[in-house]
Design an enzyme around this catalytic site. Structure first.
Site, mmCIF file in Angstrom:
data_model
loop_
_atom_site.group_PDB
_atom_site.id
_atom_site.type_symbol
_atom_site.label_atom_id
_atom_site.label_comp_id
_atom_site.label_asym_id
_atom_site.label_seq_id
_atom_site.Cartn_x
_atom_site.Cartn_y
_atom_site.Cartn_z
ATOM 1 N N GLU B 98 0.849 -1.183 0.000
ATOM 2 C CA GLU B 98 0.000 0.000 0.000
ATOM 3 C C GLU B 98 0.889 1.239 0.000
ATOM 4 O O GLU B 98 1.916 1.256 0.678
ATOM 5 C CB GLU B 98 -0.866 0.005 1.277
ATOM 6 C CG GLU B 98 -1.761 1.203 1.393
ATOM 7 C CD GLU B 98 -2.615 1.185 2.660
ATOM 8 O OE1 GLU B 98 -2.572 0.186 3.408
ATOM 9 O OE2 GLU B 98 -3.305 2.197 2.888
ATOM 10 N N GLU B 209 -16.543 0.897 -5.509
ATOM 11 C CA GLU B 209 -16.444 2.093 -4.669
ATOM 12 C C GLU B 209 -16.715 3.300 -5.546
ATOM 13 O O GLU B 209 -16.635 3.213 -6.771
ATOM 14 C CB GLU B 209 -15.016 2.237 -4.118
ATOM 15 C CG GLU B 209 -14.712 1.382 -2.921
ATOM 16 C CD GLU B 209 -13.243 1.497 -2.490
ATOM 17 O OE1 GLU B 209 -12.540 2.380 -3.018
ATOM 18 O OE2 GLU B 209 -12.833 0.715 -1.639
ATOM 19 N N HIS B 247 -8.850 5.108 0.498
ATOM 20 C CA HIS B 247 -8.252 4.623 -0.732
ATOM 21 C C HIS B 247 -8.006 5.813 -1.652
ATOM 22 O O HIS B 247 -8.895 6.612 -1.904
ATOM 23 C CB HIS B 247 -9.179 3.652 -1.460
ATOM 24 C CG HIS B 247 -9.261 2.328 -0.769
ATOM 25 N ND1 HIS B 247 -10.212 1.398 -1.084
ATOM 26 C CD2 HIS B 247 -8.518 1.783 0.208
ATOM 27 C CE1 HIS B 247 -10.048 0.328 -0.326
ATOM 28 N NE2 HIS B 247 -9.025 0.539 0.473
#
Lengths: 397, 297
Positions: B98, B209, B247
């Site tokens: 990430e 999303e 995110h």
């Protein structure tokens, strides 16, 4: 991370981009000395006093004023500094102005009428390439241009293997109607902002307006830069550009505890592990008849410390009438999270609002038992839909 | 049957001896995944978790015939690790890391353009074919072998969907966490095509999303090409415009990438869109019992 206009302009000029010169000031007195110095350096006869906040539409909210004399600079700076500037992008509560930029006047008369353009560079997610957008319609909202006259927006995609090419800069310059020496001015301007975008790991560079002055110079009158937070490790000097006054105090506090928190204006607080599940939980709160008071992602390791920090931050919001904790235990074990909730609850003491804890995944049953046996006013749920019903119940009571 | 990984997949771990790599490699081995070794530059020749450590991916591929790699390398070095895997001939590269800068991912995407490999992620939980191979950080025990393909941009929300599917008496063929970043290797549509071609996947779940157009791109393809029932959910119906919700990819930019706009288009394309994340599993079960009565699901 967002930058102020004065910071963005300073970065741009490091890459050879011509800008409307300006000096940042924090008091009316320093604004006057800034104005004097600017006059000495540029010969400007007027000054523009511009509020420095992280939001657009400052002019509409009275945050940008032209001053004709040094006394005027003082008065206008005094009026803008300390004001709660409400613009279409700040929300109704507005933002406190702590800094102003004293800028030179670049709309001076000359052989041609000054002309405003729009230019930005950002990532086009659908192609995975950076894109330059330019328009003849500068100084207005680009969304409106895109909606009404999309043919006035020119786009050039940048091939990662080739970088920005000279022909692309020429295409933009001629599309914008540049002629004579303006063409080369515009080409160096575009190259400069692209170099800045790349070298700074920016996720957005937006210049609105780009101005062609009456004597054919191309320069940035305003500038907005967003930096890629993930690339901070490459830029040791960037963290000092952060202005925490521009951020919500609760969000700053959360970031110190490594929590990803965004304050919203609802009545049900929530604490969730994972960004996607956090958004889904907020949606569920709405379906249950409540409104989410925040987004809070506690990340992979929901320890006693993070749960307690999350609790404290949510409880500082006076609008919160109930809290929903939704943890899907994978690597994180639910019994540990439950222990953390109980401990945090006891440490804080005197929690007056209902708390619903929904634990699912690894050791979910054990977690639920710990909550029930704790004797605290905490309701436990295992299924997501049960949790939603508990929230609805809590709001009714 | 399944897609991307199965019991014959030979997996190596990049960033093998680091704390994340070690922990998850161990979990993967416990699940029964065929982890055949790992890479940590400078530690080649040693053993870690009883598996050989190599200095380069290329050495590992030569020695082990690995065809899948999972990456736990820190963000500053992750782009390089992905390119190294592709260069060594790895077919499926799963990047868990990430926080990789966007500029690095633009280069990765360009580098992979003409390579015969598939990148999953980055910033994703990985992929799992229940009962065969877990190449990721998801909790293995919530999964059960079955016929539902799940593709998702999220981590824990995927686990939620998996758990509901399992509790509804169904199982999963393969679950693909594609990641939440602005630039990712495998899109929702890519995953949908894989599931559509997989004879053992009878239904799909798309977890999306706000932000971007991946779900609507998939929906439009599904409308004219997909032969299997699809359930969809979009997280972020209550998200405010322009705020970054964890995110990097989940930012509402234009009018078409809000949850409401996506849900509308998906519904128009014949996807069974649910508005609550609590009923994903039930919805799949109901649809299958109506449309696929009698095939043993």
């Amino acid at each position: 991370m967002n930058l102020h206009e004065y910071q963005a302009k300073s970065l741009l000029s490091q890459y050879g981009v011509k800008i409307a010169q300006g000096i940042m000031a924090e008091t009316p007195e320093s604004a006057v000395s800034a104005a004097k110095e600017l006059q000495k350096n540029t010969g400007t006869r007027l000054w523009v006093v511009k509020a420095q906040i992280h939001a657009g539409g400052r002019g509409k909210g009275g945050g940008v004023k032209v001053a004709k004399t040094l006394e005027d600079v003082f008065e206008k700076s005094k009026a803008i500094l300390g004001m709660k500037l409400v613009s279409p992008q700040t929300g109704p509560e507005g933002k406190l102005v702590r800094k102003i930029l004293i800028a030179e006047d670049v709309y001076y008369p000359g052989e041609k009428e000054p002309k405003e353009f729009y230019m930005s560079i950002l990532l086009d997610r659908s192609t995975g390439k950076n894109i330059i957008m330019a328009s003849t319609e500068g100084g207005v909202e680009i969304e409106a241009v895109a909606a009404k006259t999309p043919e006035k927006i020119f786009k050039e995609w940048i091939e990662p293997s080739a970088g920005l090419r000279a022909f692309q800069c020429r295409k933009i310059a001629f599309s914008l109607g540049c002629t004579g020496k303006e063409v080369n001015e515009m080409i160096s301007f575009i190259k400069g902002i692209y170099q800045c975008y790349e070298a700074c790991d920016a996720s957005l560079v937006e210049i609105n307006p780009v101005l062609r002055t009456s004597d054919g110079q191309i320069l940035a009158v305003d500038a907005k830069i967003k930096l890629d937070d993930n690339a901070m490790f490459r830029h040791n000097d960037f963290p000092e550009l952060r202005d925490i006054h521009e951020e919500d105090p609760l969000e700053v506090e959360a970031s110190l505890s490594n929590l990803n928190y965004i304050k919203l204006d609802g009545n049900v607080g929530c604490m969730v592990n994972g960004a996607g599940l956090a958004m889904a939980t907020m949606d569920m709160i709405k379906l249950a008849g409540g409104h989410p008071a925040n987004f809070l992602d506690v990340g992979g390791s929901a320890s006693v410390e993070t749960v307690e920090a999350g609790f404290r931050i949510i409880l500082k919001d006076p609008n919160v009438k109930a809290i929903l904790i939704n943890i899907f235990g994978g690597i994180v074990r639910c019994d540990r999270v439950a222990g953390g909730v109980v401990q945090a609850y006891k440490n804080i003491g005197n929690v007056k609002i209902p708390i619903i804890v929904r634990l699912q995944g690894t050791n979910a049953e054990m977690g639920a038992k710990i909550i029930e046996d704790s004797g605290l006013k905490v309701t436990s749920a295992i299924l997501l839909k049960d949790a939603a019903e508990r929230v609805a119940d809590a709001l009714k009571n | 049957m399944s897609v991307l990984v199965n019991k014959n997949s030979r997996i190596i771990v990049q960033g093998f001896t680091g704390s994340e790599g070690t922990f998850h490699a161990q979990q993967m081995l416990e699940y029964g995944t065929q982890v055949v070794g790992g890479i940590t530059p400078g530690k080649g020749g040693s053993l870690h978790l009883n598996k050989p450590v190599f200095n380069t991916v290329s050495d590992a591929v030569k020695a082990t015939s690995a065809d899948v790699s999972i990456i736990f390398v820190p963000p500053a070095f992750a782009a390089d690790a992905i390119m190294e895997a592709a260069d060594a001939g790895i077919k499926v590269i799963v990047a868990i890391t990430e926080g990789i800068p966007t500029r690095d991912m633009i280069e990765v995407k360009e580098f992979l353009k003409n390579k015969k490999c598939r990148l999953i992620g980055p910033n994703c939980p990985g992929i799992i074919t229940p009962g065969e191979a877990k190449v990721g950080i998801m909790p293995g025990f919530i999964h059960t072998p079955g016929n539902i393909g799940i593709v998702s941009r999220s981590g824990t929300l995927t686990y939620e969907a998996v758990d509901q599917v399992t509790k509804a008496g169904l199982g999963q063929s393969t679950c693909i966490g594609i990641g939440g970043d602005p630039i990712i290797g495998t899109t929702t549509l890519d995953a949908v095509k894989l599931f559509n071609d997989d004879p053992d996947t009878v239904g799909m779940i798309i977890i999306g999303e706000i932000g971007g157009s991946m779900e609507t791109d998939a929906a439009r393809w599904i409308k004219s090409n997909c032969t299997k029932p699809v359930v969809g959910f979009i997280a972020g119906q209550t998200a405010p415009k322009g705020r970054r919700m964890g995110h990097a990819g989940a930012i509402i930019g234009g009018a078409d990438d809000t949850a409401a706009a996506k849900m509308k288009i998906m519904t128009e394309c014949g996807i069974h869109v649910v508005d609550s994340p609590a009923v994903i599993g039930e919805a799949m079960k109901t649809i299958l019992s109506k449309e696929y009565r009698g095939i043993g699901v």
